[in-house]
Design a protein around this motif. Structure first.
Motif, mmCIF file in Angstrom:
data_model
loop_
_atom_site.group_PDB
_atom_site.id
_atom_site.type_symbol
_atom_site.label_atom_id
_atom_site.label_comp_id
_atom_site.label_asym_id
_atom_site.label_seq_id
_atom_site.Cartn_x
_atom_site.Cartn_y
_atom_site.Cartn_z
ATOM 1 N N ASN A 26 0.833 -1.204 0.000
ATOM 2 C CA ASN A 26 0.000 0.000 0.000
ATOM 3 C C ASN A 26 0.867 1.254 0.000
ATOM 4 O O ASN A 26 1.928 1.292 0.644
ATOM 5 C CB ASN A 26 -0.907 0.012 1.234
ATOM 6 C CG ASN A 26 -1.847 -1.170 1.276
ATOM 7 O OD1 ASN A 26 -2.353 -1.592 0.247
ATOM 8 N ND2 ASN A 26 -2.067 -1.720 2.461
ATOM 9 N N CYS A 27 0.418 2.271 -0.688
ATOM 10 C CA CYS A 27 1.145 3.540 -0.713
ATOM 11 C C CYS A 27 0.197 4.637 -1.182
ATOM 12 O O CYS A 27 -0.901 4.363 -1.673
ATOM 13 C CB CYS A 27 2.374 3.472 -1.615
ATOM 14 S SG CYS A 27 1.973 3.268 -3.369
ATOM 15 N N GLY A 28 0.620 5.870 -1.045
ATOM 16 C CA GLY A 28 -0.204 6.984 -1.488
ATOM 17 C C GLY A 28 0.437 8.312 -1.150
ATOM 18 O O GLY A 28 1.420 8.385 -0.411
ATOM 19 N N THR A 29 -0.138 9.377 -1.694
ATOM 20 C CA THR A 29 0.307 10.711 -1.335
ATOM 21 C C THR A 29 -0.413 11.124 -0.055
ATOM 22 O O THR A 29 -1.562 10.745 0.172
ATOM 23 C CB THR A 29 0.004 11.712 -2.456
ATOM 24 O OG1 THR A 29 -1.410 11.709 -2.724
ATOM 25 C CG2 THR A 29 0.737 11.325 -3.733
ATOM 26 N N TYR A 30 0.256 11.918 0.757
ATOM 27 C CA TYR A 30 -0.309 12.234 2.067
ATOM 28 C C TYR A 30 0.174 13.582 2.577
ATOM 29 O O TYR A 30 1.147 14.157 2.070
ATOM 30 C CB TYR A 30 0.075 11.143 3.076
ATOM 31 C CG TYR A 30 1.529 11.175 3.490
ATOM 32 C CD1 TYR A 30 1.938 11.829 4.657
ATOM 33 C CD2 TYR A 30 2.510 10.569 2.710
ATOM 34 C CE1 TYR A 30 3.260 11.877 5.024
ATOM 35 C CE2 TYR A 30 3.841 10.606 3.076
ATOM 36 C CZ TYR A 30 4.223 11.258 4.236
ATOM 37 O OH TYR A 30 5.548 11.307 4.600
ATOM 38 N N GLN A 31 -0.538 14.076 3.580
ATOM 39 C CA GLN A 31 -0.094 15.221 4.356
ATOM 40 C C GLN A 31 -0.392 14.939 5.822
ATOM 41 O O GLN A 31 -1.176 14.032 6.146
ATOM 42 C CB GLN A 31 -0.806 16.500 3.923
ATOM 43 C CG GLN A 31 -2.295 16.515 4.216
ATOM 44 C CD GLN A 31 -2.953 17.845 3.894
ATOM 45 O OE1 GLN A 31 -2.277 18.829 3.638
ATOM 46 N NE2 GLN A 31 -4.286 17.864 3.872
ATOM 47 N N ILE A 32 0.223 15.693 6.707
ATOM 48 C CA ILE A 32 0.033 15.510 8.143
ATOM 49 C C ILE A 32 -0.574 16.784 8.719
ATOM 50 O O ILE A 32 -0.005 17.865 8.585
ATOM 51 C CB ILE A 32 1.368 15.190 8.847
ATOM 52 C CG1 ILE A 32 1.976 13.920 8.254
ATOM 53 C CG2 ILE A 32 1.160 15.037 10.348
ATOM 54 C CD1 ILE A 32 3.403 13.658 8.706
ATOM 55 N N ALA A 33 -1.750 16.664 9.332
ATOM 56 C CA ALA A 33 -2.419 17.795 9.973
ATOM 57 C C ALA A 33 -2.268 17.643 11.482
ATOM 58 O O ALA A 33 -2.927 16.797 12.097
ATOM 59 C CB ALA A 33 -3.892 17.836 9.571
ATOM 60 N N PHE A 34 -1.394 18.445 12.068
ATOM 61 C CA PHE A 34 -1.084 18.327 13.500
ATOM 62 C C PHE A 34 -1.581 19.561 14.258
ATOM 63 O O PHE A 34 -1.410 20.686 13.803
ATOM 64 C CB PHE A 34 0.417 18.165 13.712
ATOM 65 C CG PHE A 34 0.835 18.154 15.164
ATOM 66 C CD1 PHE A 34 1.221 19.326 15.791
ATOM 67 C CD2 PHE A 34 0.831 16.981 15.897
ATOM 68 C CE1 PHE A 34 1.606 19.325 17.126
ATOM 69 C CE2 PHE A 34 1.210 16.959 17.226
ATOM 70 C CZ PHE A 34 1.597 18.139 17.843
ATOM 71 N N LYS A 35 -2.194 19.323 15.410
ATOM 72 C CA LYS A 35 -2.606 20.423 16.280
ATOM 73 C C LYS A 35 -2.544 19.956 17.721
ATOM 74 O O LYS A 35 -2.916 18.821 18.023
ATOM 75 C CB LYS A 35 -4.030 20.891 15.949
ATOM 76 C CG LYS A 35 -4.453 22.151 16.715
ATOM 77 C CD LYS A 35 -5.808 22.640 16.258
ATOM 78 C CE LYS A 35 -6.191 23.943 16.965
ATOM 79 N NZ LYS A 35 -5.252 25.039 16.651
ATOM 80 N N ALA A 36 -2.055 20.844 18.598
ATOM 81 C CA ALA A 36 -1.962 20.524 20.022
ATOM 82 C C ALA A 36 -2.743 21.556 20.832
ATOM 83 O O ALA A 36 -2.642 22.758 20.577
ATOM 84 C CB ALA A 36 -0.505 20.498 20.466
ATOM 85 N N ARG A 37 -3.524 21.069 21.778
ATOM 86 C CA ARG A 37 -4.299 21.930 22.677
ATOM 87 C C ARG A 37 -3.943 21.574 24.119
ATOM 88 O O ARG A 37 -3.897 20.407 24.480
ATOM 89 C CB ARG A 37 -5.813 21.749 22.473
ATOM 90 C CG ARG A 37 -6.320 22.154 21.094
ATOM 91 C CD ARG A 37 -7.824 21.902 21.008
ATOM 92 N NE ARG A 37 -8.411 22.362 19.752
ATOM 93 C CZ ARG A 37 -8.504 21.636 18.654
ATOM 94 N NH1 ARG A 37 -8.027 20.393 18.661
ATOM 95 N NH2 ARG A 37 -9.055 22.127 17.563
ATOM 96 N N ASN A 38 -3.722 22.601 24.923
ATOM 97 C CA ASN A 38 -3.386 22.419 26.341
ATOM 98 C C ASN A 38 -2.226 21.445 26.523
ATOM 99 O O ASN A 38 -2.208 20.619 27.436
ATOM 100 C CB ASN A 38 -4.610 21.920 27.120
ATOM 101 C CG ASN A 38 -5.752 22.911 27.095
ATOM 102 O OD1 ASN A 38 -5.559 24.095 26.830
ATOM 103 N ND2 ASN A 38 -6.960 22.443 27.358
#
Length: 322
Positions: free
Chosen positions: A185-197
């Motif tokens: 398996n493979c594919g194009t991707y992005q990472i959406a990161f967010k941190a709270r407290n």
């Protein structure tokens, strides 16, 4: 006298602390490691957001999975008729066993919990796939353009949770990401990161470590920040890291239910627009360089080399900072 008053104060503090602790413990239904569900963001009205979320989720869950079946509704009438013919003690024991069984399985398919962050609620899910449910909701809203909520902003599925420390996250994601990114398996991707407290995780380090992990699973996996096939959502709230892999993140406006129902405005061709943007950036850089040269020449003519030189150094430092 002072000793007595101090003793009373200490006892008062103990009572207050004990009562406060019990109150929190009794009402504490918080997001924890090991849960699955949906993170829902809103704008200042969590109570109304929770009510809207239940209505929206149940509407589409009924379509996908059928109406919710409660444990204590199964076969009550027929069992009551049979109990008339049984011995009283046997019937009583049977009823008690049924009550215990129904009490042990009282969890509903949607439960609202405290997420640990303001303007964010967590809906714990039971016996359903939150990523498929949320994608189905957004797909329908995107197609029909029918607005079904007022205060809900984004709906982010949570397919897995782990401790919000970098080593724990990498260890958990090594297995979690395999269905999407491990060879073949493979594919194009992005990472959406967010941190709270949470302040102990650095965004760039987390994203870099996750990208390295995806590359190890299959070198053919490529980053695409414009129109990726998959988006790895990483939401950290306090000590819990919520993770999911979703499709159509860009198409469905970052899973924003308010934006996805808006009519699509015609956009210029991506390649041509990007080319125009690059040309504009190059022009701005050339203009800036020309301006610096003119300022420097002017300063030399005025026998005042320090002022333009300082300006140039400041511009260079600002550029390096960006």
């Amino acid at each position: 006298m002072s000793a007595v008053s101090n003793d009373l104060r200490k006892r008062g503090k103990k009572r207050y602390a004990s009562g406060h602790h019990n109150k929190r413990w009794k009402g504490s239904r918080e997001l924890e490691v090991g849960m699955q569900g949906i993170l829902i963001t809103c704008n200042m009205n969590e109570r109304k957001c929770t009510a809207e979320a239940f209505n929206l989720l149940n509407e589409y869950a009924d379509l996908l999975y059928g109406p919710e079946k409660l444990q204590d509704d199964n076969g009550s009438s027929s069992e009551g008729e049979e109990a008339d013919e049984e011995d009283v003690d046997v019937a009583l024991k049977k009823e008690v066993a049924q009550l215990k069984a129904s009490g042990a399985k009282q969890e509903r398919r949607f439960q609202a919990l405290d997420s640990g962050a303001n303007n964010v609620i967590f809906i714990k899910t039971q016996n359903l796939e939150s990523d498929k449910l949320v994608h189905h909701i957004l797909s329908d809203l995107h197609t029909t353009k029918k607005k079904k909520s007022r205060v809900i902003l984004r709906m982010l599925p949570v397919s897995g949770t782990c401790k919000a420390f970098q080593d724990d996250m990498v260890k958990y994601l090594t297995t979690f990401l395999e269905p999407w990114f491990k060879t073949p398996n493979c594919g194009t991707y992005q990472i959406a990161f967010k941190a709270r407290n949470s302040s102990h995780n650095k965004r760039d380090e987390i994203i870099k470590s996750i990208a390295g992990l995806v590359g190890k699973l299959n070198p053919k996996n490529k980053v695409d920040l414009t129109n990726p096939e998959l988006t790895i959502i990483v939401e950290v709230i306090k000590a819990v890291c919520c993770i999911s892999v979703v499709k159509d993140y860009t198409l469905y406006r970052k899973y924003n239910v308010q934006e996805v129902v808006k009519e699509d405005t015609p956009k210029p061709d991506v390649n041509s627009a990007q080319t125009d943007t690059n040309k504009d950036e190059e022009k701005e850089e050339n203009d800036a360089e020309e301006t610096n040269k003119q300022e420097k020449k002017k300063g030399e003519d005025d026998n005042d080399n320090n002022v333009p030189q300082d300006k140039k150094e400041a511009d260079e430092d600002e550029g390096n900072g960006e």
